[in-house]
Design an enzyme around this catalytic site. Structure first.
Site, short mmCIF file in Angstrom:
data_model
loop_
_atom_site.label_atom_id
_atom_site.label_comp_id
_atom_site.label_asym_id
_atom_site.label_seq_id
_atom_site.Cartn_x
_atom_site.Cartn_y
_atom_site.Cartn_z
N LYS A 66 0.81 -1.23 0.00
CA LYS A 66 0.00 0.00 0.00
C LYS A 66 0.85 1.28 0.00
CE LYS A 66 -4.04 -2.06 2.20
NZ LYS A 66 -5.05 -1.95 3.27
N ASP A 102 -10.10 2.50 2.77
CA ASP A 102 -10.18 1.72 4.02
C ASP A 102 -10.95 2.47 5.10
OD1 ASP A 102 -8.83 -0.57 3.15
OD2 ASP A 102 -6.87 0.27 3.61
N ALA A 131 -2.45 0.53 9.34
CA ALA A 131 -3.90 0.30 9.47
C ALA A 131 -4.54 1.41 10.29
CB ALA A 131 -4.17 -1.06 10.09
#
Ligand code: ATR
Length: 266
Positions: A66, A102, A131
């Site tokens: 990513k 996300d 994350a």
């Protein structure tokens, strides 16, 4: 001819994205071919460019690429910039657009699927890696009363919080005496079955504990359940981030409820 898309990762064999996008395409009557593309660890950029030059229209990007996708993209949305990571690439004529869905996926799962209000609530985000970073801006956009970021390495939490005015950083032990309406676990501790050393009392009455991982019961989920909190895993976030990518590519948002139900039953 179907338009081609792929999820690029390493490993990628376990990815649910091909199944989810096939269900979206069927529901929305879109001629799409979505496959899983395993890129060598040192050759993500070559794999992505090759897929684009072979006619690929877009790609989702997963672990561990990513950040590389973020550097590859010619243009970035504000939410991708804030995340410093890209999970959705669109291959346009001669250039590559990068986005990150996300955080939007998390917010949609929380607010639409689970009917949770974030506005005015006390929110705790556990973790300070990729994350966690990916969801901070969309969480702040919901205007919680407080967004606390706690990490095992508290200095890493402080560095993350520095990029987002209005957040507060700490280690886990510093949370003693505080309680939260929403506790989001963005650490990878659950992958190894590790327990997070959270003080007792962090789950307020009617709180929700959200584990970003899915497909397993993590010690965080067990702990939250024992403390009386409602518990969610990250399957809804997975489906919603995919729906948001589908929207970017195809200009329409699939109805995620039947797809989420199908995945839950599988
Ligand atoms: P990701 O992209 O999944 O966020 P990452 O950037 O490697 O992966 O970050 C992993 C996160 O999980 C970090 O916040 C890490 O804490 P540290 O910064 O202190 O390393 C956290 N984490 C992983 N294993 C953990 C464990 N056993 N206990 C507590 N936190 C853990």
């Amino acid at each position: 001819m179907a338009d081609r898309y792929a999820v690029i990762g390493n490993p990628v064999g376990h990815s649910q994205s091909p199944r989810i996008h096939a269900l979206f395409a069927e529901q929305c009557r879109q001629a799409m071919d979505y496959s899983a593309l395993l890129a060598p660890l040192d050759a993500f950029v070559a794999a992505a460019r090759q897929f684009a030059s072979d006619g690929g229209r877009g790609a989702n990007v997963t672990v561990p690429f990513k950040e590389e996708a973020y550097r590859l993209a010619d243009t970035l949305t504000p939410r991708a910039k804030a995340a410093r990571a890209v999970n959705t690439l669109s291959f346009e004529q001669g250039w590559i657009a990068g986005d990150n869905t996300d955080g939007a996926g998390l917010i949609r799962d929380l607010t639409v699927n689970r009917h949770r209000v974030i506005h005015g609530k006390r929110v705790l985000l556990l973790g300070a890696g990729g994350a966690a970073r990916g969801v901070v801006l969309p969480l702040l956009a919901e205007q919680p009363a407080l967004l606390a970021i706690a990490n095992r390495d508290s200095e890493k939490a402080a560095r993350l919080a520095e990029d987002f005015p209005g957040t507060r950083a700490s280690g886990f032990a510093d949370l003693a005496g505080q309680s939260f309406d929403l506790v989001i676990n963005a650490t990878s501790a659950g992958l190894s079955g590790a327990e997070l050393p959270l003080p007792a009392g962090i789950f307020a009455a009617d709180s929700l504990a959200y584990e970003m991982l899915y497909g397993r019961e993590t010690p965080f989920m067990t702990r939250a359940r024992d403390a009386g909190a409602a518990v969610a895993d990250g399957l809804g976030m997975l489906v919603e981030q995919a729906a948001e990518a589908f929207l970017i590519w195809r200009g329409m948002r699939p109805d995620t409820a039947p797809i989420l139900a199908a995945l839950k039953n599988a």
